[in-house]
Design an enzyme around this catalytic site. Sequence first.
Site, PDB file in Angstrom:
ATOM      1  N   GLU A 263      -7.117   4.552   7.336  1.00  0.00           N
ATOM      2  CA  GLU A 263      -6.996   6.000   7.090  1.00  0.00           C
ATOM      3  C   GLU A 263      -8.243   6.559   6.419  1.00  0.00           C
ATOM      4  O   GLU A 263      -8.618   7.715   6.630  1.00  0.00           O
ATOM      5  CB  GLU A 263      -5.721   6.277   6.275  1.00  0.00           C
TER       6      GLU A 263
ATOM      7  N   ASN B  99       0.859  -1.179   0.000  1.00  0.00           N
ATOM      8  CA  ASN B  99       0.000   0.000   0.000  1.00  0.00           C
ATOM      9  C   ASN B  99       0.901   1.237   0.000  1.00  0.00           C
ATOM     10  O   ASN B  99       1.476   1.586   1.023  1.00  0.00           O
ATOM     11  CB  ASN B  99      -0.900  -0.029   1.248  1.00  0.00           C
ATOM     12  N   TRP B 100       1.001   1.868  -1.158  1.00  0.00           N
ATOM     13  CA  TRP B 100       1.922   3.005  -1.282  1.00  0.00           C
ATOM     14  C   TRP B 100       1.363   4.282  -0.668  1.00  0.00           C
ATOM     15  O   TRP B 100       2.071   5.285  -0.568  1.00  0.00           O
ATOM     16  CB  TRP B 100       2.237   3.277  -2.759  1.00  0.00           C
ATOM     17  N   LYS B 101       0.093   4.282  -0.320  1.00  0.00           N
ATOM     18  CA  LYS B 101      -0.544   5.486   0.234  1.00  0.00           C
ATOM     19  C   LYS B 101      -0.272   6.694  -0.674  1.00  0.00           C
ATOM     20  O   LYS B 101      -0.309   6.546  -1.894  1.00  0.00           O
ATOM     21  CB  LYS B 101      -0.080   5.717   1.676  1.00  0.00           C
TER      22      LYS B 101
ATOM     23  N   GLY C 274       1.694   2.123  10.892  1.00  0.00           N
ATOM     24  CA  GLY C 274       2.657   3.224  10.830  1.00  0.00           C
ATOM     25  C   GLY C 274       3.254   3.600  12.172  1.00  0.00           C
ATOM     26  O   GLY C 274       3.858   4.662  12.311  1.00  0.00           O
TER      27      GLY C 274
ATOM     28  N   SER D 167       2.678  -2.145  10.504  1.00  0.00           N
ATOM     29  CA  SER D 167       4.104  -2.158  10.849  1.00  0.00           C
ATOM     30  C   SER D 167       4.808  -3.469  10.522  1.00  0.00           C
ATOM     31  O   SER D 167       5.689  -3.907  11.250  1.00  0.00           O
ATOM     32  CB  SER D 167       4.300  -1.793  12.325  1.00  0.00           C
TER      33      SER D 167
ATOM     34  N   HIS E  40      -9.835   1.146   4.297  1.00  0.00           N
ATOM     35  CA  HIS E  40      -8.549   1.251   4.989  1.00  0.00           C
ATOM     36  C   HIS E  40      -8.715   2.163   6.208  1.00  0.00           C
ATOM     37  O   HIS E  40      -9.498   3.119   6.179  1.00  0.00           O
ATOM     38  CB  HIS E  40      -7.480   1.817   4.055  1.00  0.00           C
TER      39      HIS E  40
ATOM     40  N   GLY F  40       2.612  -0.964   4.332  1.00  0.00           N
ATOM     41  CA  GLY F  40       2.721   0.417   3.894  1.00  0.00           C
ATOM     42  C   GLY F  40       4.175   0.840   3.770  1.00  0.00           C
ATOM     43  O   GLY F  40       4.834   0.623   2.749  1.00  0.00           O
ATOM     44  N   GLY F  41       4.704   1.418   4.845  1.00  0.00           N
ATOM     45  CA  GLY F  41       6.049   2.006   4.841  1.00  0.00           C
ATOM     46  C   GLY F  41       7.126   1.114   4.230  1.00  0.00           C
ATOM     47  O   GLY F  41       7.944   1.579   3.424  1.00  0.00           O
TER      48      GLY F  41
ATOM     49  N   GLU G 242      -6.004  -5.111  10.082  1.00  0.00           N
ATOM     50  CA  GLU G 242      -4.999  -4.102  10.394  1.00  0.00           C
ATOM     51  C   GLU G 242      -5.409  -3.341  11.646  1.00  0.00           C
ATOM     52  O   GLU G 242      -6.191  -2.384  11.563  1.00  0.00           O
ATOM     53  CB  GLU G 242      -4.864  -3.106   9.229  1.00  0.00           C
TER      54      GLU G 242
HETATM   55  P1  PGA Z   1       2.347   0.316   7.678  1.00  0.00           P
HETATM   56  O1  PGA Z   1       0.937   0.514   6.954  1.00  0.00           O
HETATM   57  O2  PGA Z   1       2.946  -0.968   7.110  1.00  0.00           O
HETATM   58  O3  PGA Z   1       3.143   1.522   7.282  1.00  0.00           O
HETATM   59  O4  PGA Z   1       2.096   0.200   9.134  1.00  0.00           O
HETATM   60  C1  PGA Z   1       0.094  -0.580   6.701  1.00  0.00           C
HETATM   61  C2  PGA Z   1      -1.179  -0.121   6.051  1.00  0.00           C
HETATM   62  O5  PGA Z   1      -1.676   0.956   6.407  1.00  0.00           O
HETATM   63  O6  PGA Z   1      -1.739  -0.783   5.158  1.00  0.00           O
END
Ligand code: PGA
Length: 249
Positions: free
Chosen positions: A98, A9-11, A174, A210, A96, A231-232, A168
């Site tokens: 967010e 997930n590149w956000k 994050g 994470s 998601h 994500g990250g 999640e």
């Molecule tokens: P993260 O994000 O790996 O940076 O914690 C995961 C996500 O939001 O899908």
Amino acid sequence: MRRLLFAANWKMHLGPEEARAYFKTFRARYNRRDDREVWFFPPAVSLEAAAQAARERADLLVGAQDISWEPKGAFTGAVSAPLVQQAGAKATLVGHSERRHVFGETDDDTRRKVAAALAAGLLPVLCVGETLAERDAGHTTAVVTRQLSGALSELDGGALSRIVIAYEPVWAIGTGKNATPQDAAMVHREVRAWLQARSAARPRVLYGGSVNLKNAAELLAEPELDGVLVGGASLDPETWAQLVQTGAA
Ligand code: PGA
């Protein structure tokens, strides 16, 4: 054989030019393996570049981070399932954390988005998970079950079989604090049971929050995890190419 799913997930990162460069590196570092597939969720503007770069590799798939529940019309700023499909998307994230917590998306919004994705032939990846306060109050199961039924209760077993669930926990996204494999497995079992009780065939449940190169192997050693949503640690193609080699299917 369990086929592991690694989802990136590149956000709000990596525009079209950067996406092309990313895939050049990633494809050079990661050769197809039959025991895993790799899905990418770039921002909408980079979908086409990513889908082009991933073509000819049946193990790679590109999806949207979000869609509108409407197929078309006067909805300024929104992107529909048919539009992301034209750009090459085959899947979409829905709900998601967010989207839920920053943009105020409700369970009913997720229901409409899942329906829109299925109607267009996109594979929905429904994200669920509790906040820290909800976990501390012992409400994890209640929250996750509410999110599942809010989004999916109108669907039959055939439709449910096309849906991937990403568990999640909000407090893990994050933050550098991942759930333990045991904690994740407990929720995964509940999610799987919920889906199987509604005749979903072989539901896939991913863990996210994470996940990184250091903890991926330990998490994926837990058989309840069918893969990870990252994500990250997915933003650097070299790191991601290493991460997707982790774990035995
Ligand atoms: P993260 O994000 O790996 O940076 O914690 C995961 C996500 O939001 O899908």
